[in-house]
Design a protein around this motif. Structure first.
Motif, PDB file in Angstrom:
ATOM      1  N   GLY A 108       0.786  -1.234   0.000  1.00  0.00           N
ATOM      2  CA  GLY A 108       0.000   0.000   0.000  1.00  0.00           C
ATOM      3  C   GLY A 108       0.816   1.282   0.000  1.00  0.00           C
ATOM      4  O   GLY A 108       1.969   1.330  -0.461  1.00  0.00           O
ATOM      5  N   THR A 109       0.180   2.330   0.520  1.00  0.00           N
ATOM      6  CA  THR A 109       0.800   3.663   0.552  1.00  0.00           C
ATOM      7  C   THR A 109       0.601   4.261   1.945  1.00  0.00           C
ATOM      8  O   THR A 109      -0.154   3.729   2.746  1.00  0.00           O
ATOM      9  N   ALA A 267       2.997  -7.790  -7.721  1.00  0.00           N
ATOM     10  CA  ALA A 267       2.587  -6.692  -6.827  1.00  0.00           C
ATOM     11  C   ALA A 267       1.139  -6.336  -7.110  1.00  0.00           C
ATOM     12  O   ALA A 267       0.635  -6.547  -8.226  1.00  0.00           O
ATOM     13  N   ALA A 268       0.460  -5.819  -6.075  1.00  0.00           N
ATOM     14  CA  ALA A 268      -0.978  -5.536  -6.196  1.00  0.00           C
ATOM     15  C   ALA A 268      -1.379  -4.352  -5.335  1.00  0.00           C
ATOM     16  O   ALA A 268      -0.783  -4.097  -4.292  1.00  0.00           O
ATOM     17  N   GLY A 269      -2.401  -3.639  -5.788  1.00  0.00           N
ATOM     18  CA  GLY A 269      -3.006  -2.569  -4.994  1.00  0.00           C
ATOM     19  C   GLY A 269      -2.289  -1.236  -5.126  1.00  0.00           C
ATOM     20  O   GLY A 269      -1.582  -0.974  -6.100  1.00  0.00           O
ATOM     21  N   ASP A 270      -2.454  -0.397  -4.101  1.00  0.00           N
ATOM     22  CA  ASP A 270      -2.005   1.001  -4.162  1.00  0.00           C
ATOM     23  C   ASP A 270      -0.501   1.166  -4.320  1.00  0.00           C
ATOM     24  O   ASP A 270      -0.037   2.223  -4.758  1.00  0.00           O
ATOM     25  N   VAL A 271       0.281   0.173  -3.925  1.00  0.00           N
ATOM     26  CA  VAL A 271       1.748   0.297  -4.037  1.00  0.00           C
ATOM     27  C   VAL A 271       2.213   0.215  -5.500  1.00  0.00           C
ATOM     28  O   VAL A 271       3.362   0.521  -5.803  1.00  0.00           O
ATOM     29  N   THR A 272       1.308  -0.156  -6.396  1.00  0.00           N
ATOM     30  CA  THR A 272       1.681  -0.353  -7.802  1.00  0.00           C
ATOM     31  C   THR A 272       1.250   0.824  -8.678  1.00  0.00           C
ATOM     32  O   THR A 272       0.564   1.739  -8.221  1.00  0.00           O
ATOM     33  N   ALA A 282      -8.195  -2.556  -5.457  1.00  0.00           N
ATOM     34  CA  ALA A 282      -7.143  -3.321  -4.756  1.00  0.00           C
ATOM     35  C   ALA A 282      -7.548  -4.792  -4.611  1.00  0.00           C
ATOM     36  O   ALA A 282      -6.712  -5.693  -4.768  1.00  0.00           O
ATOM     37  N   VAL A 283      -8.830  -5.036  -4.335  1.00  0.00           N
ATOM     38  CA  VAL A 283      -9.325  -6.417  -4.224  1.00  0.00           C
ATOM     39  C   VAL A 283      -9.112  -7.143  -5.563  1.00  0.00           C
ATOM     40  O   VAL A 283      -8.588  -8.264  -5.610  1.00  0.00           O
TER      41      VAL A 283
END
Ligand SMILES: Cc1cc2nc3c(=O)[nH]c(=O)nc-3n(C[C@H](O)[C@H](O)[C@H](O)COP(=O)(O)OP(=O)(O)OC[C@H]3O[C@@H](n4cnc5c(N)ncnc54)[C@H](O)[C@@H]3O)c2cc1C
Length: 301
Positions: A108-109, A267-272, A282-283
């Motif tokens: 995430g972030t 990688a998945a979600g807000d960090v990408t 994100a899900v």
């Protein structure tokens, strides 16, 4: 050695873990908490829960399933990741080391904060971070947005389409020359306080006033029913910095199968670099990363 280690227990990581468990992978989720940013929710005196798309039913379902499976998660903070000949080693802050053939980074972030008096007292009580999520709650309301960059402009523009009035505090001169900046300068329900800084957040149960200071040092008060801190998000990608490719803002670059440039790291979600920070996105990213990691691991299972 695990088949798969997932780092991060927000919507992306939780979904990836549940998919991996369904695929009978030997999986471990390592996270500082379960739920991630969904543990924050904006509270407003007039707003009802159903008015915001939070995706909480699915996140809470996955969270309780994982809490029950104690062997599948560790509450730790990851410090760094090391490439091994046959996979990866995940080093935790407490000195523990875990190994896996594949990884999903879903860390995430974090939000940039103002760091002024009153901010902590009113976070998520009238003082919020995501106009993208909450603008629909501000129809005909007085609002304020704080930030110097493009995110603040986008947030102010989104609020201006529904709110009675928006005060935009702190934009830089350059960003006000962009097409969105020009549009906001012309908008009848937007007041721009370029270069201003917030000095304090005030309220009475809920935040309702920002004390701001002009570049010349003059203080004034901005009253609002809701205020958004839009200083930008910082990707929690430092654990793979130097290992996988990041964009200029530090987000992990992924393709449409959630693959990074390093085989075995997903990688998945807000960090990408995936578009828009929302729970349901994100899900979806988490599901995609788990299925993609499964494809990668399949020849060796
Ligand atoms: C205040 C706020 C309100 C929001 N409201 C909404 C809303 O109403 N609806 C909506 O759709 N979206 C909303 N969002 C956006 C949404 O919450 C995010 O898009 C979503 O949570 C992203 O999921 P994620 O799993 O990618 O990351 P996160 O939810 O950020 O989860 C990251 C996880 O990684 C863990 N982690 C990070 N670093 C490490 C490390 N080094 N070691 C171990 N674990 C680590 C964290 O503890 C956390 O569990 C909101 C965001 C904010 C900031």
């Amino acid at each position: 050695m695990y088949d798969l280690i997932i780092i991060g227990g927000g919507p992306a990581g939780l979904t990836a873990a549940i998919y991996a468990i369904r695929k009978r992978l030997n999986v471990l989720l390592i996270s500082k908490d379960l739920g991630g940013m969904t543990n924050y929710h904006l509270s407003l005196p007039w707003a009802e829960d159903y008015q915001v798309i939070r995706g909480l039913e699915i996140v809470n379902k996955f969270k309780s399933e994982l809490e029950y499976l104690k062997f599948a998660h560790q509450m730790e903070s990851v410090e760094h990741i090391e490439k091994l000949p046959e996979g990866f080693a995940v080093h935790a802050k407490n000195g523990a080391k875990f190994e896996a053939r594949a990884l999903i980074i879903a860390s995430g972030t974090r939000t940039r904060r103002l760091g002024v008096p009153g901010e902590k007292d009113y976070i998520m009580r009238g003082l919020c971070f995501s106009a993208l999520s909450y603008a629909p709650l501000f129809i005909d309301k007085e609002t304020a947005v704080v930030g110097e960059g493009e995110l603040a402009l986008r947030s102010a523009a989104e609020l201006a389409t529904v709110a009675k009035h928006v005060t935009l505090i702190g934009p830089g001169a350059a960003v006000l020359e962009t097409p969105l900046g020009v549009k906001l300068r012309k908008a009848k329900n937007v007041t721009i306080r370029a270069g201003y800084q917030v000095v304090a957040v005030k309220g009475n149960g809920y935040a309702d006033e920002l004390l701001v200071k002009s570049p010349q040092g003059k203080e004034e008060s901005v009253r609002a029913d809701g205020m958004f801190i839009e200083l930008g998000l910082v990707a929690n990608s430092q654990i793979v910095a130097g290992l996988v490719e990041l964009d200029a803002e530090g987000r992990i670059r992924v393709d449409n199968m959630a693959r990074t440039n390093v085989p075995g790291i997903f990688a998945a979600g807000d960090v990408t670099t995936s578009y828009a920070e929302q729970v349901l996105i994100a899900v979806g990213d988490g599901a995609k990363a788990a299925l993609s990691a499964y494809d990668y691991l399949l020849p060796a299972l």
